[in-house]
Design an enzyme around this catalytic site. Structure first.
Site, PDB file in Angstrom:
ATOM      1  N   THR A  20       0.820  -1.224   0.000  1.00 13.85           N
ATOM      2  CA  THR A  20       0.000   0.000   0.000  1.00 13.85           C
ATOM      3  C   THR A  20       0.846   1.263   0.000  1.00 13.85           C
ATOM      4  O   THR A  20       0.474   2.264  -0.614  1.00 13.85           O
ATOM      5  CB  THR A  20      -0.939  -0.026   1.227  1.00 13.85           C
ATOM      6  OG1 THR A  20      -1.892  -1.070   1.021  1.00 13.85           O
ATOM      7  CG2 THR A  20      -1.683   1.285   1.409  1.00 13.85           C
ATOM      8  N   THR A  97       1.647  -4.471   4.105  1.00 12.87           N
ATOM      9  CA  THR A  97       1.496  -4.818   5.523  1.00 12.87           C
ATOM     10  C   THR A  97       0.904  -6.210   5.728  1.00 12.87           C
ATOM     11  O   THR A  97       1.022  -6.773   6.805  1.00 12.87           O
ATOM     12  CB  THR A  97       0.596  -3.787   6.241  1.00 12.87           C
ATOM     13  OG1 THR A  97      -0.698  -3.804   5.640  1.00 12.87           O
ATOM     14  CG2 THR A  97       1.189  -2.395   6.180  1.00 12.87           C
ATOM     15  N   ASP A  98       0.265  -6.752   4.680  1.00 11.47           N
ATOM     16  CA  ASP A  98      -0.395  -8.054   4.857  1.00 11.47           C
ATOM     17  C   ASP A  98       0.570  -9.139   5.313  1.00 11.47           C
ATOM     18  O   ASP A  98       0.190 -10.028   6.087  1.00 11.47           O
ATOM     19  CB  ASP A  98      -1.062  -8.492   3.540  1.00 11.47           C
ATOM     20  CG  ASP A  98      -2.297  -7.669   3.207  1.00 11.47           C
ATOM     21  OD1 ASP A  98      -2.718  -6.850   4.045  1.00 11.47           O
ATOM     22  OD2 ASP A  98      -2.838  -7.855   2.093  1.00 11.47           O
TER      23      ASP A  98
END
Ligand code: ASP
Length: 334
Positions: A20, A97-98
């Site tokens: 992101t 971030t996943d």
């Protein structure tokens, strides 16, 4: 403020992997975002970085966190090891971030240098009000060039907090403060932009590169009344991690099948709760208690969460570790 002369500023390497923090919408698209920005774009959004360090930038991958592979991270670790030996002061990895908690932990296992490695990302993309990428990137660079962060292995900088790779988890799907270290807490904070550590952190035991063997390791979560249909499929794996109830318990019908698997492949017992340790001798209610499962040959995962235990087991298997080395590595991680 003019930056201090270039020669007086430390050097840091920023590796951009996507996520992101590097996402933007396509002008012709439907408004959804995808990784499009380069490391240069991320740094250009934070002019203060020029006062902190002289950066070398690499667009290592440009993918969502969910697309990263073990081989990508092994390649990052190899580069970090080489660059640390060549004298780079610190490293920043930007990514989705996943999978950030998993990448940080795998790098922590594979990284041999003393120079700080700081992983960060963003929960809000660059086009959103209150985008958090620039602040996280600045915090990560400041931490990466901090002498206090040396010899701590891999850290995560997010929302003005510093976390140890071994403890950090993504615990919220959308909040800008999505990262926490349940059961441990952050090891530091950014105060007026400077990293302040509350604790010193010893290094985790190390797994040697290369990871050139193939191995398949999955996590299987215990759930109420589960008939364990996936236990059959686990026979084709090289390793299994059980995310057990509470302190290390599974449905009683699972116990003999897990014992059978553990006689053929490493099976690690962890807790699905997100914090705390698997126990070793408190519950003795028969099939599916921790005493029963450890007695059937499952490896005690201690306080390691299922995802991190999977990465440790996978890295060990892919580096060629035998059963004794696997047992010893998990014992050292407890
Ligand atoms: N889906 C994104 C990713 O992991 C989420 C993020 O980066 O925050 O690539």
């Amino acid at each position: 403020m003019d930056p201090s002369p270039r020669a007086q500023r430390p050097t840091a390497l920023v590796l951009s992997l996507g996520g992101t923090i590097a996402m933007a919408a396509q002008e012709t698209g439907h408004g959804g975002v995808a990784p499009r920005l380069a490391a240069e774009d991320l740094v250009a959004a934070v002019p203060e970085i020029a006062e902190v360090a002289v950066l070398e930038l690499r667009d290592f991958r440009k993918v969502p966190g969910a697309w990263l592979e073990i081989d990508d991270i092994a390649a990052v670790a190899k580069l970090l090891n080489e660059q640390a030996a060549a004298g780079t002061t610190g490293f920043v990895i930007t990514q989705g971030t996943d999978t950030l908690e998993e990448v940080a932990y795998l790098l922590d296992l594979l990284y041999e240098g003393a120079a700080p490695v700081v992983v960060t990302g963003a929960m809000r993309n660059a086009q959103m009000a209150g985008a958090d990428g620039p602040a996280n990137l600045l915090a990560a660079v400041r931490t990466a060039v901090s002498t206090q962060a040396r010899d701590m292995g891999v850290l995560v900088a997010f929302a003005d907090e510093l976390h140890a790779a071994r403890h950090v988890q993504k615990t919220h799907s959308t909040s800008p403060s999505a990262f926490s270290s349940p059961g441990a807490g952050p090891i530091g904070h950014l105060v007026e932009g400077q990293p302040r550590f509350h604790f010193a952190l010893g290094r985790s035991p190390h797994v040697a590169l290369p990871l050139d063997r193939r191995a398949s390791v999955e996590v299987l979560e215990a759930t109420l009344g589960s008939e364990g249909a996936f236990l059959q499929a686990a026979k084709s794996l090289e390793g299994l991690v059980v995310a057990a109830f509470g302190a290390g318990h599974v449905p009683q019908t699972w116990a003999p099948q897990l014992g059978d698997l553990a006689s053929r492949i490493p099976v690690v017992l962890t807790s699905r709760t997100g914090a705390g340790s698997v126990l070793t001798g408190t519950y003795d209610f028969g099939p599916g208690s921790e005493t029963d499962l450890l007695g059937r040959g499952l490896i005690n995962g201690g306080h390691m969460g299922p995802r991190k235990a999977r990465l440790l087991l996978l890295a060990l298997l892919r580096s060629g570790a035998d059963q004794a080395a696997i047992q010893a590595a998990f014992a050292a991680h407890r």
